[in-house]
Write a protein that holds these residues in place. Structure first.
Motif, short mmCIF file in Angstrom:
data_model
loop_
_atom_site.label_atom_id
_atom_site.label_comp_id
_atom_site.label_asym_id
_atom_site.label_seq_id
_atom_site.Cartn_x
_atom_site.Cartn_y
_atom_site.Cartn_z
N GLU A 46 87.92 132.06 41.35
CA GLU A 46 89.25 131.87 41.93
C GLU A 46 90.35 132.18 40.92
OE1 GLU A 46 88.47 128.38 45.27
OE2 GLU A 46 88.56 127.81 43.14
N ILE A 47 90.13 131.74 39.69
CA ILE A 47 91.12 132.02 38.64
C ILE A 47 91.17 133.52 38.37
CG2 ILE A 47 91.77 131.62 36.24
CD1 ILE A 47 90.26 128.89 36.50
N ALA A 48 90.01 134.15 38.31
CA ALA A 48 89.94 135.59 38.07
C ALA A 48 90.70 136.36 39.15
CB ALA A 48 88.48 136.04 38.02
N THR A 49 90.51 135.97 40.39
CA THR A 49 91.21 136.61 41.50
C THR A 49 92.72 136.40 41.39
OG1 THR A 49 89.30 136.32 42.95
CG2 THR A 49 91.43 136.68 44.02
N GLU A 50 93.12 135.17 41.07
CA GLU A 50 94.53 134.82 40.94
C GLU A 50 95.23 135.68 39.88
OE1 GLU A 50 98.00 132.54 41.71
OE2 GLU A 50 96.09 132.41 42.79
N PHE A 51 94.53 135.98 38.77
CA PHE A 51 95.15 136.70 37.66
C PHE A 51 94.69 138.15 37.56
CE2 PHE A 51 95.74 132.28 36.67
CZ PHE A 51 97.04 132.25 36.20
N ASN A 52 93.89 138.57 38.55
CA ASN A 52 93.42 139.95 38.60
C ASN A 52 92.70 140.38 37.31
OD1 ASN A 52 93.04 142.30 40.08
ND2 ASN A 52 94.87 143.27 39.21
N ILE A 53 91.81 139.51 36.85
CA ILE A 53 90.97 139.82 35.69
C ILE A 53 89.53 139.46 36.06
CG2 ILE A 53 92.81 139.47 33.99
CD1 ILE A 53 91.64 136.71 33.41
N SER A 54 88.59 139.78 35.17
CA SER A 54 87.19 139.51 35.48
C SER A 54 86.87 138.03 35.30
CB SER A 54 86.28 140.34 34.57
OG SER A 54 86.33 139.82 33.25
N ARG A 55 85.85 137.60 36.00
CA ARG A 55 85.37 136.23 35.88
C ARG A 55 84.94 135.95 34.43
NH1 ARG A 55 80.81 133.47 35.81
NH2 ARG A 55 80.55 131.56 37.01
N GLN A 56 84.32 136.96 33.80
CA GLN A 56 83.88 136.83 32.41
C GLN A 56 85.07 136.61 31.48
OE1 GLN A 56 80.76 136.55 31.33
NE2 GLN A 56 81.46 136.27 29.24
N ALA A 57 86.18 137.29 31.73
CA ALA A 57 87.37 137.12 30.89
C ALA A 57 87.90 135.69 31.01
CB ALA A 57 88.44 138.13 31.28
N VAL A 58 87.91 135.17 32.22
CA VAL A 58 88.36 133.79 32.43
C VAL A 58 87.43 132.84 31.68
CG1 VAL A 58 88.71 131.95 34.12
CG2 VAL A 58 89.40 134.28 34.67
N TYR A 59 86.13 133.06 31.82
CA TYR A 59 85.13 132.23 31.14
C TYR A 59 85.37 132.22 29.63
CZ TYR A 59 80.60 130.66 29.42
OH TYR A 59 79.61 129.99 28.74
N GLU A 60 85.61 133.40 29.06
CA GLU A 60 85.84 133.50 27.61
C GLU A 60 87.11 132.75 27.20
OE1 GLU A 60 83.79 134.65 25.32
OE2 GLU A 60 82.35 135.16 26.89
N HIS A 61 88.17 132.86 27.98
CA HIS A 61 89.41 132.14 27.68
C HIS A 61 89.18 130.62 27.73
CE1 HIS A 61 92.41 135.26 27.25
NE2 HIS A 61 91.97 135.86 28.35
N VAL A 62 88.47 130.17 28.74
CA VAL A 62 88.20 128.73 28.89
C VAL A 62 87.33 128.24 27.73
CG1 VAL A 62 87.01 127.01 30.32
CG2 VAL A 62 88.53 128.68 31.39
N LYS A 63 86.29 128.97 27.40
CA LYS A 63 85.39 128.55 26.31
C LYS A 63 86.13 128.53 24.98
CE LYS A 63 81.94 127.38 28.47
NZ LYS A 63 81.73 125.95 28.57
N ARG A 64 86.96 129.55 24.72
CA ARG A 64 87.73 129.58 23.48
C ARG A 64 88.70 128.41 23.41
NH1 ARG A 64 89.78 134.83 24.01
NH2 ARG A 64 87.78 135.81 24.26
N ALA A 65 89.34 128.10 24.53
CA ALA A 65 90.29 126.99 24.58
C ALA A 65 89.56 125.66 24.34
CB ALA A 65 91.02 126.97 25.91
N GLU A 66 88.39 125.50 24.97
CA GLU A 66 87.60 124.28 24.73
C GLU A 66 87.27 124.15 23.24
OE1 GLU A 66 84.15 123.45 27.26
OE2 GLU A 66 84.97 124.91 28.66
N ALA A 67 86.89 125.25 22.62
CA ALA A 67 86.54 125.23 21.19
C ALA A 67 87.74 124.84 20.34
CB ALA A 67 85.99 126.60 20.76
#
Length: 118
Positions: A46-67
């Motif tokens: 859903e986030i990927a669709t909202e920002f017109n990026i890949s699901r993997q890119a969203v995942y990487e941003h979330v994981k980096r932010a968690e770190a």
């Protein structure tokens, strides 16, 4: 509730609390994606669709932010200090409740509430 659901809820709660302490240390994009994912319960897709990026890119941003959040906590320990202070305040509340002296009990409870509001 299954163990997996309990673990997921505990992780979400922890990330949201860390976010409260360290939000300003994240990039704007990391802040946005964490808010959507952990606070608003959007899926990665859903986030990927909202920002017109890949699901993997969203995942990487979330994981980096968690770190980043976990790294900040490992160094500054603001969440750990907050949780310890809350435990002491609960002990103060419990001790105040056992007092027979109404004035002293009320004063101690007022002190505990004042500390919570700081």
């Amino acid at each position: 509730m299954t163990v997996h659901e309990t673990d997921a809820l505990a992780k979400t709660t922890r990330i949201n609390m860390l976010f409260d302490f360290y939000e300003q240390l994240l990039t704007e994009k990391q802040q946005t994606f964490l808010k959507y994912y952990f606070h608003d319960d959007y899926s990665l897709g859903e986030i990927a669709t909202e920002f017109n990026i890949s699901r993997q890119a969203v995942y990487e941003h979330v994981k980096r932010a968690e770190a980043v959040l976990e790294n900040c906590e490992s160094k500054l320990k603001l969440l750990a200090k907050h949780e310890a202070a809350e435990q002491w305040l609960q002990k103060l509340d419990a001790a105040a409740e056992t007092l027979a002296d109404g004035d002293l009990r009320e004063e101690l409870m007022a002190i505990a509430q004042g500390l919570r509001n700081e």
